[in-house]
Write a protein that holds these residues in place. Structure first.
Motif: not given
Length: 233
Positions: A115-140
């Motif tokens: 919540v703190k990161a998103m309120k400060a302007g973060a676009l997304d937040f991933f816990a390790k390990p993350f799914r490759d496709q989820d990360m690629l979608d977020a990057i796009a």
């Protein structure tokens, strides 16, 4: 300066890293800051697998010292860095003028931190390990968002240059034009002939690249000149 595996930068005569975007045809770039070399390696390979350019760094200090590419970008940032906080760097980056979208990753994430990161302007937040496709979608999505921001800022900068090219008299005429006044009314207000006002009005439309009154009004609103001018009366 430390740059992670797979970095495609070149060094100048002083040894300082210098982006070679002109040589490699870089159209967008993904920056990664993580003190875990294995994570940098994984993200480097993942980003490169879809044809994107990537630059990896062990610390925020290395990232800030690196000359940035003038292209749509995003930053993948670890929340917990060695001796540093990714959340604190998020604020520092903003103060340093780094406005690219940030995607946080962490092995120790919790709801409060997210919540703190998103309120400060973060676009997304991933816990390790993350799914490759989820990360690629977020990057796009992040790169698309940054491209739109850059395009909007460029358009506004061009608009400001156009406004700066107006003479003081032309700005006065523009103020009354966007207020909806007729040429004869403007002429009365400025103690000018109606023909002179018409000439100034034509120059305003030409320099501002406007083909209609509604378009000129929209541009004045985007510049904020309507509020400034009305407030000065």
């Amino acid at each position: 300066m430390v740059s992670g595996p797979g970095s495609t930068s070149i060094a100048n005569n002083n040894g300082k890293m210098k982006p070679n975007g002109a040589l490699s045809g870089v159209s967008s770039v993904v920056y990664v800051i993580d003190d875990d070399e294995s994570i940098r390696f994984v993200l480097n390979g993942l980003v490169r697998s879809v044809g994107l350019h990537v630059e990896t760094f062990e610390s925020p200090k290395d990232f800030l010292a690196f000359p940035k590419y003038d292209v749509p970008s995003c930053l993948i940032l670890d929340v917990r860095l060695r001796g540093e906080s990714g959340l604190a760097f998020q604020q520092e980056a903003r103060r340093c003028g780094v406005r690219i979208p940030i995607l946080f990753i962490t092995a120790h994430g919790d709801i409060e931190m997210t919540v703190k990161a998103m309120k400060a302007g973060a676009l997304d937040f991933f816990a390790k390990p993350f799914r490759d496709q989820d990360m690629l979608d977020a990057i796009a999505h992040a790169l698309k968002r940054d491209a739109e921001r850059r395009e909007s800022e460029h358009a506004l900068s061009t608009l400001r240059d156009s406004y700066e090219s107006l003479t003081q008299r032309e700005r006065e005429v523009m103020k009354f034009v966007v207020a909806g006044m007729l040429n004869k009314q403007i002429a009365y207000e400025l103690n000018l002939s109606e023909i002179t006002v018409k000439i100034h009005r034509g120059q305003v439309m030409k320099k501002m690249g406007s083909r209609s009154l509604p378009d000129l009004v929209r541009k004045a609103e985007a510049l904020g000149t309507d509020q400034k001018q009305s407030g000065s009366n």
